[in-house]
Design a protein around this motif. Sequence first.
Motif, PDB file in Angstrom:
ATOM      1  N   SER A 186       0.765  -1.319   0.005  1.00  0.00           N
ATOM      2  CA  SER A 186       0.245  -0.024  -0.069  1.00  0.00           C
ATOM      3  C   SER A 186       0.801   1.365  -0.106  1.00  0.00           C
ATOM      4  N   CYS A 187       2.137   1.135   0.139  1.00  0.00           N
ATOM      5  CA  CYS A 187       3.003   2.296   0.258  1.00  0.00           C
ATOM      6  C   CYS A 187       3.152   3.142  -1.323  1.00  0.00           C
ATOM      7  N   VAL A 188       2.743   2.207  -2.188  1.00  0.00           N
ATOM      8  CA  VAL A 188       2.786   2.904  -3.511  1.00  0.00           C
ATOM      9  C   VAL A 188       1.546   3.605  -3.927  1.00  0.00           C
ATOM     10  N   LEU A 189       0.568   3.756  -2.904  1.00  0.00           N
ATOM     11  CA  LEU A 189      -0.677   4.179  -3.408  1.00  0.00           C
ATOM     12  C   LEU A 189      -0.579   5.579  -3.743  1.00  0.00           C
ATOM     13  N   PRO A 190       0.043   6.604  -2.956  1.00  0.00           N
ATOM     14  CA  PRO A 190      -0.068   7.719  -3.042  1.00  0.00           C
ATOM     15  C   PRO A 190       0.729   8.470  -4.500  1.00  0.00           C
ATOM     16  N   LEU A 191       1.633   7.327  -5.127  1.00  0.00           N
ATOM     17  CA  LEU A 191       2.265   7.566  -6.428  1.00  0.00           C
ATOM     18  C   LEU A 191       1.014   7.336  -7.209  1.00  0.00           C
ATOM     19  N   LEU A 192       0.169   6.450  -7.223  1.00  0.00           N
ATOM     20  CA  LEU A 192      -0.865   6.238  -8.292  1.00  0.00           C
ATOM     21  C   LEU A 192      -2.143   7.066  -8.157  1.00  0.00           C
ATOM     22  N   ALA A 193      -2.354   7.632  -6.962  1.00  0.00           N
ATOM     23  CA  ALA A 193      -3.214   8.780  -6.555  1.00  0.00           C
ATOM     24  C   ALA A 193      -2.796  10.137  -7.088  1.00  0.00           C
ATOM     25  N   ALA A 194      -1.530  10.408  -7.277  1.00  0.00           N
ATOM     26  CA  ALA A 194      -0.934  11.510  -7.674  1.00  0.00           C
ATOM     27  C   ALA A 194      -1.120  11.702  -9.143  1.00  0.00           C
ATOM     28  N   GLY A 195      -1.184  10.523  -9.882  1.00  0.00           N
ATOM     29  CA  GLY A 195      -1.220  10.525 -11.285  1.00  0.00           C
ATOM     30  C   GLY A 195      -2.648  10.617 -11.831  1.00  0.00           C
ATOM     31  N   LEU A 196      -3.597   9.945 -11.059  1.00  0.00           N
ATOM     32  CA  LEU A 196      -4.959  10.228 -11.326  1.00  0.00           C
ATOM     33  C   LEU A 196      -5.482  11.421 -10.865  1.00  0.00           C
ATOM     34  N   ASP A 197      -4.691  12.253  -9.757  1.00  0.00           N
ATOM     35  CA  ASP A 197      -5.193  13.427  -9.445  1.00  0.00           C
ATOM     36  C   ASP A 197      -4.673  14.560 -10.713  1.00  0.00           C
ATOM     37  N   ALA A 198      -3.538  14.210 -11.111  1.00  0.00           N
ATOM     38  CA  ALA A 198      -3.096  15.244 -12.345  1.00  0.00           C
ATOM     39  C   ALA A 198      -4.184  14.942 -13.615  1.00  0.00           C
ATOM     40  N   ALA A 199      -4.655  13.817 -13.687  1.00  0.00           N
ATOM     41  CA  ALA A 199      -5.645  13.472 -14.916  1.00  0.00           C
ATOM     42  C   ALA A 199      -6.977  14.204 -14.705  1.00  0.00           C
ATOM     43  N   MET A 200      -7.486  14.079 -13.177  1.00  0.00           N
ATOM     44  CA  MET A 200      -8.455  14.864 -12.708  1.00  0.00           C
ATOM     45  C   MET A 200      -8.483  16.452 -12.999  1.00  0.00           C
ATOM     46  N   GLU A 201      -7.279  16.812 -12.615  1.00  0.00           N
ATOM     47  CA  GLU A 201      -7.032  18.406 -12.815  1.00  0.00           C
ATOM     48  C   GLU A 201      -7.087  18.707 -14.114  1.00  0.00           C
ATOM     49  N   GLN A 202      -6.615  17.974 -15.058  1.00  0.00           N
ATOM     50  CA  GLN A 202      -6.830  18.184 -16.393  1.00  0.00           C
ATOM     51  C   GLN A 202      -8.031  18.103 -17.011  1.00  0.00           C
ATOM     52  N   LEU A 203      -9.144  17.357 -16.436  1.00  0.00           N
ATOM     53  CA  LEU A 203     -10.457  17.533 -16.804  1.00  0.00           C
ATOM     54  C   LEU A 203     -11.054  18.654 -16.189  1.00  0.00           C
TER      55      LEU A 203
ATOM     56  N   ALA B  96     -10.756   7.267  -7.126  1.00  0.00           N
ATOM     57  CA  ALA B  96     -10.804   8.529  -7.956  1.00  0.00           C
ATOM     58  C   ALA B  96     -12.424   8.464  -8.609  1.00  0.00           C
ATOM     59  N   LEU B  97     -12.961   7.513  -8.645  1.00  0.00           N
ATOM     60  CA  LEU B  97     -14.278   7.206  -9.145  1.00  0.00           C
ATOM     61  C   LEU B  97     -15.371   8.383  -8.694  1.00  0.00           C
ATOM     62  N   PRO B  98     -15.537   8.678  -7.340  1.00  0.00           N
ATOM     63  CA  PRO B  98     -16.229   9.634  -7.042  1.00  0.00           C
ATOM     64  C   PRO B  98     -15.975  11.058  -7.361  1.00  0.00           C
ATOM     65  N   VAL B  99     -14.793  11.225  -7.512  1.00  0.00           N
ATOM     66  CA  VAL B  99     -14.137  12.474  -7.868  1.00  0.00           C
ATOM     67  C   VAL B  99     -14.586  12.777  -9.434  1.00  0.00           C
ATOM     68  N   LEU B 100     -14.359  11.827 -10.215  1.00  0.00           N
ATOM     69  CA  LEU B 100     -14.867  11.915 -11.660  1.00  0.00           C
ATOM     70  C   LEU B 100     -16.184  12.080 -11.806  1.00  0.00           C
ATOM     71  N   GLY B 101     -17.018  11.052 -10.874  1.00  0.00           N
ATOM     72  CA  GLY B 101     -18.469  11.315 -11.067  1.00  0.00           C
ATOM     73  C   GLY B 101     -18.832  12.683 -10.479  1.00  0.00           C
ATOM     74  N   ALA B 102     -18.348  13.291  -9.606  1.00  0.00           N
ATOM     75  CA  ALA B 102     -18.681  14.667  -9.109  1.00  0.00           C
ATOM     76  C   ALA B 102     -18.427  15.580 -10.252  1.00  0.00           C
ATOM     77  N   LEU B 103     -17.483  15.515 -10.992  1.00  0.00           N
ATOM     78  CA  LEU B 103     -16.937  16.296 -11.997  1.00  0.00           C
ATOM     79  C   LEU B 103     -18.095  16.271 -13.115  1.00  0.00           C
ATOM     80  N   LEU B 104     -18.470  15.108 -13.593  1.00  0.00           N
ATOM     81  CA  LEU B 104     -19.285  14.843 -14.780  1.00  0.00           C
ATOM     82  C   LEU B 104     -20.713  15.251 -14.222  1.00  0.00           C
ATOM     83  N   ALA B 105     -20.948  15.085 -12.842  1.00  0.00           N
ATOM     84  CA  ALA B 105     -22.419  15.290 -12.474  1.00  0.00           C
ATOM     85  C   ALA B 105     -22.476  16.940 -12.505  1.00  0.00           C
ATOM     86  N   HIS B 106     -21.200  17.823 -11.995  1.00  0.00           N
ATOM     87  CA  HIS B 106     -21.300  19.180 -12.142  1.00  0.00           C
ATOM     88  C   HIS B 106     -21.620  19.584 -13.652  1.00  0.00           C
ATOM     89  N   ARG B 107     -20.892  18.803 -14.525  1.00  0.00           N
ATOM     90  CA  ARG B 107     -20.918  19.655 -15.948  1.00  0.00           C
ATOM     91  C   ARG B 107     -22.283  19.262 -16.319  1.00  0.00           C
TER      92      ARG B 107
END
Length: 215
Positions: free
Chosen positions: A74-91, A144-155
């Motif tokens: 589980s130590c690697v989770l922040p690295l994966l989350a950071a990559g997904l956060d970057a994708a969410m920020e782009q969106l 990341a799914l609820p974050v993406l869902g909230a973004l699409l819902a807002h849109r």
Amino acid sequence: MAREATPDDRTAAEPVTRPSLGERRRTALRLDIAREAVRLFTSQGVTGTTGEQIAQAVGISARTLWRHFPTKESCVLPLLAAGLDAAMEQLRHWPPHTGLLDFLERSWSHGTLPAPDPAVLDLIRMTPAEPALRSVWLQAHDDALPVLGALLAHRSGRSPEDLRVKVHAATLNGALRAAAEDFAQRFGDAPGTAAGELTACLRTALRAASEGLPY
């Protein structure tokens, strides 16, 4: 029935409040731990790596490491989350009245997409053979799914609980995951020289997602 969004509604999500200094330090430490974990997993295998070795590589005690993470994988989770956060920020910069593929094509052409992180690619390439790492990779996308869902819902002006929004979020999430896995497996050895291939993987995955189910 959820109302349709007006043009004024279809704006980017509100900016997130800047984290405190303590939170930023905690995030930085967790990323350091994640990078050292990936380095050790890559060089000596997951089985051959201990939590104590990861902690020593970072310069912290094992006790501190276990305060942040329940398992070595589980130590690697922040690295994966950071990559997904970057994708969410782009969106979040996805403008109104612009299709997703059109927006991403424009981003690709202007070079605004983040470059692939070699450590993340190394990690993704290990997930097929390491069930515990695979679980963490899937957890990152699930988080990341609820974050993406909230973004699409807002849109769209719909509720995040709307079934169509949930399906669209899951489809987009799955397309991003499949594209990342495909790129990592085929071009992870040379991410810098294959940046165009990442674009091609994303384009193919998102076009497939936008086509729906042709079966």
